[in-house]
Design a protein around this motif. Structure first.
Motif, PDB file in Angstrom:
ATOM      1  N   GLU A  22      12.257  55.178  76.976  1.00  0.00           N
ATOM      2  CA  GLU A  22      13.526  55.326  78.527  1.00  0.00           C
ATOM      3  C   GLU A  22      14.173  56.137  77.832  1.00  0.00           C
TER       4      GLU A  22
ATOM      5  N   ASN B 216      16.029  59.124  73.237  1.00  0.00           N
ATOM      6  CA  ASN B 216      15.668  57.520  73.587  1.00  0.00           C
ATOM      7  C   ASN B 216      14.171  56.786  73.590  1.00  0.00           C
TER       8      ASN B 216
ATOM      9  N   GLY C 123      24.817  54.425  76.540  1.00  0.00           N
ATOM     10  CA  GLY C 123      24.936  53.448  76.721  1.00  0.00           C
ATOM     11  C   GLY C 123      25.541  52.298  75.581  1.00  0.00           C
ATOM     12  N   SER C 124      25.140  52.888  73.896  1.00  0.00           N
ATOM     13  CA  SER C 124      25.444  52.357  73.001  1.00  0.00           C
ATOM     14  C   SER C 124      26.526  52.461  72.495  1.00  0.00           C
TER      15      SER C 124
ATOM     16  N   THR D  41      21.176  62.682  70.585  1.00  0.00           N
ATOM     17  CA  THR D  41      20.581  61.446  70.955  1.00  0.00           C
ATOM     18  C   THR D  41      19.445  61.536  71.338  1.00  0.00           C
TER      19      THR D  41
ATOM     20  N   SER E 251      13.147  61.881  74.680  1.00  0.00           N
ATOM     21  CA  SER E 251      13.429  60.889  75.051  1.00  0.00           C
ATOM     22  C   SER E 251      11.053  60.913  74.410  1.00  0.00           C
TER      23      SER E 251
ATOM     24  N   PRO F 173      19.936  53.913  77.253  1.00  0.00           N
ATOM     25  CA  PRO F 173      20.047  53.211  76.027  1.00  0.00           C
ATOM     26  C   PRO F 173      20.907  53.707  74.907  1.00  0.00           C
ATOM     27  N   ALA F 174      20.561  55.093  74.807  1.00  0.00           N
ATOM     28  CA  ALA F 174      21.593  55.962  73.605  1.00  0.00           C
ATOM     29  C   ALA F 174      23.123  56.045  74.015  1.00  0.00           C
TER      30      ALA F 174
END
Length: 537
Positions: free
Chosen positions: A462, A459, A469-470, A457, A437, A466-467
């Protein structure tokens, strides 16, 4: 215990009573529910699961033997051929109906998730969202992901090539306890829509949630025999799942993941692994410290820190460290702990004694060696047997266990840095590479830092949502954090075998039209040069 009788579980801001919070485990996990969910689960013995909120038994469950696992694979294999013959759009329609059912009946599974994991309800709801999003995505996109694809052939116009995707067969899935809905059925959805059957081994302590999801998928139209569940001790049942599977999906510790990989490699079957992490958050000097502090609470303490992608290390620039820590510690100390089956609590319990022991050991070791407690640092047996206050440590050094061992609990170590390069180097000083993050007001700078971090990932502004949930984009670990990816194109193609079908037309790929070997070789050489000149790929 009713909500009115529950103790105040925070020193500064007790959870307000909520009418629905008066439900008890006995109200939710009835003998009728257990009988319905475990119908068809092979088990020659009996085992039990328990709720972290009190440590009491929730249900008696079938316990599968190696022979039960073998029979589950036989049933799944017998059903898989017919399921694979169903057109992909009809298979995808099952996922879309499942999406609607999950949202309609989420209250049922939220109760189960809370009782089996000890989570706060909002964190349980993250699983509902994740599963619904994955079901919608693969329900809409699977036909395109799996369609036959045309490719350029060896000889333009003369060679026609089609890539087909076939299901692997029966996928063996070993799911963990920490996200029992999302990391069980959520991972199985792309396997099903790709035409596979699944034999799943959920963690015994969270098996009811997985069984509920199976029941709902069958209601949505999935043939029951295509989705088999086996329950039992990991060292006994897990290797049997690996021994029979055509592909293995595993989420859990790096140590166990290596064993799963060795077992799969010995049989030359594919494997995907999401493993441990020691995830870092970088707060740069231009970050909005108020937003970063609020985000750090979410990133570190969701699901009591028992999330593979949660943050366990924070690196904050020295120029904003005091301001950040003041806000972060104040927010952390004010978190509301609770056990009610209702929204309102901001953190729940650890899952059991092993997690509590690890958390207590890491914190005690750090404090004894000189680390400073900024918040938390104590167990809360008044709240429940496995509750532990969200904890912030500063002054953690390399010789402390919490420095580089995965805690998997509500504990974070905060470090100060003075340069961007230093922060990246320290964030990268770990064998793990799952999530990270970055907090900054400069979006371009955030993307630049993200590209230098070796994590699956990243983010920006955040912690993890976000990562994750994408779902059109891949999610997984680098280094010791795993192999393969979930979500997106990679998340479904891993459950398939690629087949190339090449049709040669008019002329053979051999000397013809009166050419001898030399003439054919010269003809092909000229052809290759022309193809390069005309930019054929």
């Amino acid at each position: 215990m009713t909500d009115a009788q529950a103790p105040e579980l925070t020193r500064t801001n007790p959870l307000a009573p909520a009418p629905e919070g008066a439900r008890t485990a006995a109200d939710v996990v009835t003998p009728e529910l257990v009988a319905a969910l475990t119908k068809g689960v092979g088990g020659s013995g009996r085992t039990a699961n328990h709720t972290p909120f009190t440590g009491e038994k929730l249900a008696d469950l079938p316990e599968s033997t190696p022979e039960d696992v073998a029979r589950a694979f036989e049933r799944a294999r017998a059903a898989q051929t017919a399921w694979a013959a169903v057109p992909v759009r009809r298979r995808a329609a099952v996922l879309l109906r499942f999406h609607d059912l999950v949202l309609q009946r989420q209250a049922e599974v939220l109760d189960l998730i809370q009782l089996e994991t000890g989570k706060a309800r909002l964190h349980a709801h993250e699983e509902v969202l994740a599963v619904a999003v994955a079901a919608r995505h693969y329900g809409r996109r699977a036909p395109a992901y799996l369609r036959p694809r045309r490719h350029a052939g060896a000889l333009p116009a003369l060679t026609k090539v089609t890539e087909l995707r076939h299901p692997r067969g029966v996928v063996g899935q070993i799911a963990p306890w920490n996200y029992p809905l999302e990391l069980s059925v959520g991972d199985a959805l792309p396997a099903f829509v790709a035409g596979n059957a699944v034999v799943m081994k959920p963690d015994t302590e969270t098996a009811l949630t997985a069984l509920w999801a199976r029941d709902l998928l069958v209601e949505a139209g999935l043939p029951a025999e295509v989705f088999q569940v086996v329950i039992g001790d990991g060292p006994v049942v897990g290797p049997e799942v690996v021994r029979h599977a055509d592909y293995v999906s595993f989420t859990g510790s790096t140590r166990t993941g290596r064993e799963v990989a060795r077992g799969a490699a010995g049989r030359l079957v594919g494997v995907s692994l999401e493993l441990g992490g020691k995830n870092a958050m970088l707060v740069l000097e231009d970050a909005d410290v108020e937003k970063a502090a609020a985000g750090a609470v979410r990133a570190c303490f969701s699901s009591a820190g028992q999330l593979c992608i949660s943050i366990e290390r924070i690196y904050v620039h020295a120029s904003v460290a005091d301001a950040f820590l003041e806000r972060f510690a104040a927010r952390t100390r004010a978190l509301r702990l609770g056990t009610a089956l209702a929204y309102g609590a901001e953190m729940g319990s650890l899952v059991g004694p092993r997690q509590l022991e690890t958390v207590e050991r890491h914190v005690a070791d750090a404090v004894e060696r000189g680390a400073k407690l900024l918040a938390g640092g104590v167990a809360r047996p008044d709240a429940g047997p496995y509750f532990y206050e969200p904890t912030i440590l500063e002054g953690v050094t390399d010789d402390m266990a919490v420095c580089d061992e995965e805690t998997f609990g509500p504990v974070v170590a905060v470090h100060r840095f003075t340069s961007e390069d230093e922060a990246i180097a320290r964030a990268e000083a770990t064998p793990y590479g799952l999530n990270s993050s970055v907090w900054t007001r400069d979006a371009r700078r955030g993307r630049s830092v993200a590209a230098r971090l070796r994590t699956g990932t990243v983010n920006i502004n955040e912690g993890y949502a976000p990562a994750y949930g994408s779902v059109q984009s891949p999610m997984g670990g680098m280094k010791d954090s795993g192999l393969g990816r979930r979500h997106g194109l990679e998340g479904i193609l891993k459950y398939t075998e690629a087949q190339t079908v090449a049709e040669q037309r008019l002329l053979p790929m051999a000397p013809s039209l009166g050419m001898d070997d030399r003439a054919y070789a010269e003809f092909m050489t000229r052809g290759l040069r022309l193809m390069k000149a005309f930019r054929f790929r």
